[in-house]
Design a protein around this motif. Structure first.
Motif, mmCIF file in Angstrom:
data_model
loop_
_atom_site.group_PDB
_atom_site.id
_atom_site.type_symbol
_atom_site.label_atom_id
_atom_site.label_comp_id
_atom_site.label_asym_id
_atom_site.label_seq_id
_atom_site.Cartn_x
_atom_site.Cartn_y
_atom_site.Cartn_z
ATOM 1 N N ASP A 1 -8.887 -2.448 -11.377
ATOM 2 C CA ASP A 1 -8.218 -2.586 -10.083
ATOM 3 C C ASP A 1 -7.221 -3.736 -10.169
ATOM 4 O O ASP A 1 -7.592 -4.871 -10.461
ATOM 5 C CB ASP A 1 -9.256 -2.863 -8.993
ATOM 6 N N SER B 1 -4.002 -6.149 -1.536
ATOM 7 C CA SER B 1 -3.637 -4.775 -1.873
ATOM 8 C C SER B 1 -4.281 -4.410 -3.205
ATOM 9 O O SER B 1 -4.492 -5.258 -4.062
ATOM 10 C CB SER B 1 -2.111 -4.611 -1.926
ATOM 11 N N GLN C 1 -4.402 -1.484 -6.483
ATOM 12 C CA GLN C 1 -3.659 -0.467 -7.212
ATOM 13 C C GLN C 1 -4.442 -0.129 -8.469
ATOM 14 O O GLN C 1 -4.963 -1.017 -9.141
ATOM 15 C CB GLN C 1 -2.269 -0.983 -7.588
#
Length: 116
Positions: A66, A111, A113
């Motif tokens: 991650d 955040s 991704q």
């Protein structure tokens, strides 16, 4: 012996299926009506704000890497909002992200991704 008209078609179908080679039979990979479960993803993060300083710890309990980033929105219009550099949280790893504003902090978020 003569088969009745009602048993002849199913008997022929059974004979045809049994005569097919094994590779010609369809293989169901997923049970009918069941959708494959989505893979679990995403580090769990906790943030701490003290004055104008922010510290975030993100722990990744899953297999996929991650890529996390810390985003800070400052309260004052003249204060510059910041985004941290991305940090890769590998499986069973905890990463530390930090940032700050000159004065007060309005909001903080992380955040996520998928790293490839």
């Amino acid at each position: 012996m003569r088969l009745s008209r009602s048993l002849a078609p199913p008997a022929m179908a059974l004979a045809l299926v049994l005569s097919l080679p094994y590779d010609a039979l369809p293989h169901a990979r997923v049970a009918a009506g069941a959708s494959p479960s989505p893979g679990r993803f995403g580090a769990s993060c906790r943030t701490s704000v003290r004055g104008s300083q922010v510290v975030a710890y993100c722990h990744n309990p899953y297999v996929d890497v991650d890529r996390v980033r810390l985003h800070i929105e400052c309260a004052r219009w003249w204060d510059i909002d910041t985004d941290s550099a991305p940090a890769d949280a590998w499986p069973a790893m905890t990463v530390r992200l930090t940032g700050r504003c000159w004065k007060e902090i309005r909001s903080v978020w992380i955040s996520h991704q998928k790293a490839r």
